[in-house]
Motif scaffolding. Structure first.
Motif, PDB file in Angstrom:
ATOM      1  N   SER A  16       0.827  -1.310   0.071  1.00 57.22           N
ATOM      2  CA  SER A  16       0.183   0.150   0.458  1.00 57.22           C
ATOM      3  C   SER A  16       0.923   1.156  -0.011  1.00 57.22           C
ATOM      4  O   SER A  16       0.893   2.011  -0.245  1.00 57.22           O
ATOM      5  N   TYR A  17       1.854   1.012   0.619  1.00 59.59           N
ATOM      6  CA  TYR A  17       2.950   2.087   0.879  1.00 59.59           C
ATOM      7  C   TYR A  17       3.776   3.086  -0.508  1.00 59.59           C
ATOM      8  O   TYR A  17       3.378   3.614  -1.406  1.00 59.59           O
ATOM      9  N   THR A  18       3.470   1.588  -1.469  1.00 57.90           N
ATOM     10  CA  THR A  18       4.345   1.099  -2.601  1.00 57.90           C
ATOM     11  C   THR A  18       3.821   1.951  -3.737  1.00 57.90           C
ATOM     12  O   THR A  18       4.167   2.740  -4.655  1.00 57.90           O
ATOM     13  N   ALA A  19       3.008   1.765  -4.085  1.00 59.14           N
ATOM     14  CA  ALA A  19       1.609   2.082  -4.516  1.00 59.14           C
ATOM     15  C   ALA A  19       0.768   3.304  -4.166  1.00 59.14           C
ATOM     16  O   ALA A  19       0.492   4.163  -4.890  1.00 59.14           O
ATOM     17  N   GLY A  20       0.987   3.717  -3.246  1.00 60.57           N
ATOM     18  CA  GLY A  20       0.831   5.726  -3.019  1.00 60.57           C
ATOM     19  C   GLY A  20      -0.009   5.260  -2.510  1.00 60.57           C
ATOM     20  O   GLY A  20      -0.848   6.457  -2.466  1.00 60.57           O
ATOM     21  N   LEU A  21      -0.319   4.528  -1.639  1.00 62.16           N
ATOM     22  CA  LEU A  21      -2.467   4.740  -1.391  1.00 62.16           C
ATOM     23  C   LEU A  21      -1.989   4.907   0.255  1.00 62.16           C
ATOM     24  O   LEU A  21      -3.039   5.540   0.898  1.00 62.16           O
ATOM     25  N   ILE A  22      -1.016   4.810   0.702  1.00 62.98           N
ATOM     26  CA  ILE A  22      -0.569   5.057   2.095  1.00 62.98           C
ATOM     27  C   ILE A  22       0.352   6.047   2.465  1.00 62.98           C
ATOM     28  O   ILE A  22       1.389   5.576   1.432  1.00 62.98           O
ATOM     29  N   ASP A  23       0.915   6.947   2.893  1.00 61.40           N
ATOM     30  CA  ASP A  23       2.101   7.428   3.698  1.00 61.40           C
ATOM     31  C   ASP A  23       2.896   6.726   4.009  1.00 61.40           C
ATOM     32  O   ASP A  23       2.661   5.844   4.977  1.00 61.40           O
ATOM     33  N   ARG A  24       4.227   7.082   4.585  1.00 65.68           N
ATOM     34  CA  ARG A  24       5.304   6.868   4.859  1.00 65.68           C
ATOM     35  C   ARG A  24       4.684   6.663   6.659  1.00 65.68           C
ATOM     36  O   ARG A  24       4.776   5.434   7.203  1.00 65.68           O
ATOM     37  N   GLN A  25       4.460   7.617   6.827  1.00 62.94           N
ATOM     38  CA  GLN A  25       3.983   7.853   8.507  1.00 62.94           C
ATOM     39  C   GLN A  25       3.093   6.667   8.596  1.00 62.94           C
ATOM     40  O   GLN A  25       3.267   5.790   9.922  1.00 62.94           O
ATOM     41  N   THR A  26       1.952   6.800   8.234  1.00 61.27           N
ATOM     42  CA  THR A  26       0.676   5.752   8.372  1.00 61.27           C
ATOM     43  C   THR A  26       1.484   4.482   7.582  1.00 61.27           C
ATOM     44  O   THR A  26       1.188   3.820   9.004  1.00 61.27           O
ATOM     45  N   ALA A  27       2.369   4.036   7.422  1.00 57.17           N
ATOM     46  CA  ALA A  27       3.042   2.578   7.299  1.00 57.17           C
ATOM     47  C   ALA A  27       3.344   2.041   8.284  1.00 57.17           C
ATOM     48  O   ALA A  27       3.434   1.200   8.600  1.00 57.17           O
ATOM     49  N   ILE A  28       4.461   3.092   8.981  1.00 60.33           N
ATOM     50  CA  ILE A  28       5.105   2.983  10.429  1.00 60.33           C
ATOM     51  C   ILE A  28       4.434   2.789  11.146  1.00 60.33           C
ATOM     52  O   ILE A  28       4.769   1.693  11.902  1.00 60.33           O
ATOM     53  N   GLU A  29       3.139   3.524  11.644  1.00 60.54           N
ATOM     54  CA  GLU A  29       2.556   3.487  12.502  1.00 60.54           C
ATOM     55  C   GLU A  29       1.448   2.090  12.359  1.00 60.54           C
ATOM     56  O   GLU A  29       1.229   0.997  13.347  1.00 60.54           O
ATOM     57  N   GLU A  30       1.105   1.827  10.868  1.00 60.94           N
ATOM     58  CA  GLU A  30       0.523   0.271  11.136  1.00 60.94           C
ATOM     59  C   GLU A  30       1.481  -0.762  11.251  1.00 60.94           C
ATOM     60  O   GLU A  30       1.106  -1.876  11.757  1.00 60.94           O
ATOM     61  N   LEU A  31       2.714  -0.601  11.288  1.00 61.16           N
ATOM     62  CA  LEU A  31       3.705  -1.606  11.019  1.00 61.16           C
ATOM     63  C   LEU A  31       4.573  -1.947  12.788  1.00 61.16           C
ATOM     64  O   LEU A  31       4.060  -2.338  13.043  1.00 61.16           O
ATOM     65  N   GLN A  32       4.210  -0.767  13.270  1.00 60.88           N
ATOM     66  CA  GLN A  32       3.739  -0.357  15.284  1.00 60.88           C
ATOM     67  C   GLN A  32       2.566  -1.300  15.589  1.00 60.88           C
ATOM     68  O   GLN A  32       3.211  -1.905  16.531  1.00 60.88           O
ATOM     69  N   ARG A  33       2.024  -0.907  15.163  1.00 59.88           N
ATOM     70  CA  ARG A  33       0.482  -1.287  15.777  1.00 59.88           C
ATOM     71  C   ARG A  33      -0.011  -2.781  15.402  1.00 59.88           C
ATOM     72  O   ARG A  33       0.198  -3.880  16.241  1.00 59.88           O
ATOM     73  N   ARG A  34       1.064  -3.076  15.236  1.00 61.05           N
ATOM     74  CA  ARG A  34       1.350  -5.244  15.001  1.00 61.05           C
ATOM     75  C   ARG A  34       2.775  -5.747  15.254  1.00 61.05           C
ATOM     76  O   ARG A  34       2.928  -6.663  14.950  1.00 61.05           O
ATOM     77  N   GLY A  35       3.306  -4.698  15.805  1.00 59.01           N
ATOM     78  CA  GLY A  35       4.613  -5.079  16.316  1.00 59.01           C
ATOM     79  C   GLY A  35       5.646  -5.261  15.987  1.00 59.01           C
ATOM     80  O   GLY A  35       7.302  -5.650  16.055  1.00 59.01           O
ATOM     81  N   LEU A  36       6.139  -4.468  14.657  1.00 64.55           N
ATOM     82  CA  LEU A  36       7.014  -4.982  13.920  1.00 64.55           C
ATOM     83  C   LEU A  36       8.234  -3.760  14.675  1.00 64.55           C
ATOM     84  O   LEU A  36       9.223  -4.002  14.143  1.00 64.55           O
ATOM     85  N   VAL A  37       7.775  -2.992  14.520  1.00 63.55           N
ATOM     86  CA  VAL A  37       8.198  -1.487  15.131  1.00 63.55           C
ATOM     87  C   VAL A  37       7.729  -1.447  16.346  1.00 63.55           C
ATOM     88  O   VAL A  37       7.339  -1.027  16.946  1.00 63.55           O
ATOM     89  N   SER A  38       9.187  -0.905  16.984  1.00 64.63           N
ATOM     90  CA  SER A  38       8.619  -0.333  18.367  1.00 64.63           C
ATOM     91  C   SER A  38       7.687   0.431  19.039  1.00 64.63           C
ATOM     92  O   SER A  38       7.587   1.332  18.033  1.00 64.63           O
ATOM     93  N   ASP A  39       6.847   0.101  19.824  1.00 62.28           N
ATOM     94  CA  ASP A  39       5.254   1.237  20.303  1.00 62.28           C
ATOM     95  C   ASP A  39       6.224   2.941  20.678  1.00 62.28           C
ATOM     96  O   ASP A  39       6.129   3.841  20.372  1.00 62.28           O
ATOM     97  N   THR A  40       7.593   2.124  20.723  1.00 63.63           N
ATOM     98  CA  THR A  40       8.719   3.547  21.568  1.00 63.63           C
ATOM     99  C   THR A  40       9.276   4.549  20.469  1.00 63.63           C
ATOM    100  O   THR A  40       9.029   5.496  20.627  1.00 63.63           O
ATOM    101  N   ALA A  41       9.208   4.170  19.071  1.00 61.59           N
ATOM    102  CA  ALA A  41       9.503   4.432  18.065  1.00 61.59           C
ATOM    103  C   ALA A  41       8.792   5.522  17.456  1.00 61.59           C
ATOM    104  O   ALA A  41       7.660   5.166  17.336  1.00 61.59           O
ATOM    105  N   ASP A  42       9.695   6.599  17.182  1.00 62.19           N
ATOM    106  CA  ASP A  42       8.753   7.303  16.413  1.00 62.19           C
ATOM    107  C   ASP A  42       8.944   7.494  14.835  1.00 62.19           C
ATOM    108  O   ASP A  42       9.752   7.795  14.746  1.00 62.19           O
ATOM    109  N   ALA A  43       7.510   7.972  14.894  1.00 62.77           N
ATOM    110  CA  ALA A  43       7.523   7.797  13.006  1.00 62.77           C
ATOM    111  C   ALA A  43       8.231   8.671  12.486  1.00 62.77           C
ATOM    112  O   ALA A  43       8.768   8.440  11.391  1.00 62.77           O
ATOM    113  N   GLU A  44       8.120   9.739  12.662  1.00 69.87           N
ATOM    114  CA  GLU A  44       8.452  11.061  12.317  1.00 69.87           C
ATOM    115  C   GLU A  44      10.071  11.343  12.092  1.00 69.87           C
ATOM    116  O   GLU A  44      11.152  11.792  11.377  1.00 69.87           O
ATOM    117  N   THR A  45      10.516  10.619  13.635  1.00 75.06           N
ATOM    118  CA  THR A  45      12.219   9.982  13.875  1.00 75.06           C
ATOM    119  C   THR A  45      12.961   9.076  12.781  1.00 75.06           C
ATOM    120  O   THR A  45      13.346   9.670  11.772  1.00 75.06           O
TER     121      THR A  45
END
Length: 75
Positions: A16-45
């Motif tokens: 979805s990110y690659t196709a331009g359907l969602i932006d980077r921040q949304t993709a990172i936040e969704e990956l966080q929700r699923r446990g792939l990226v730490s909850d303490t990581a800041d998407a903007e950072t």
């Protein structure tokens, strides 16, 4: 770890990110929700770091180090 359902969602998020359907921040936040990226990581950072690394890599290429896209013809 990552649940089986979350693992199935990850390729869809990336696609979805690659196709331009969602932006980077949304993709990172969704990956966080699923446990792939730490909850303490800041998407903007994360985005700022990725942009800085990409810029540094482009600057590091330097003269004569880039790809030859003219098929070997003289410039």
């Amino acid at each position: 770890g990552i649940s089986a359902t979350a693992a199935l969602d990850i390729p869809q998020i990336i696609a979805s990110y690659t196709a331009g359907l969602i932006d980077r921040q949304t993709a990172i936040e969704e990956l966080q929700r699923r446990g792939l990226v730490s909850d303490t990581a800041d998407a903007e950072t994360i985005i700022a770091r990725a942009e800085a690394e990409a810029e540094a890599a482009m600057l590091d290429a330097g003269a004569g180090k880039g790809m030859n896209l003219n098929g070997g013809a003289a410039a």
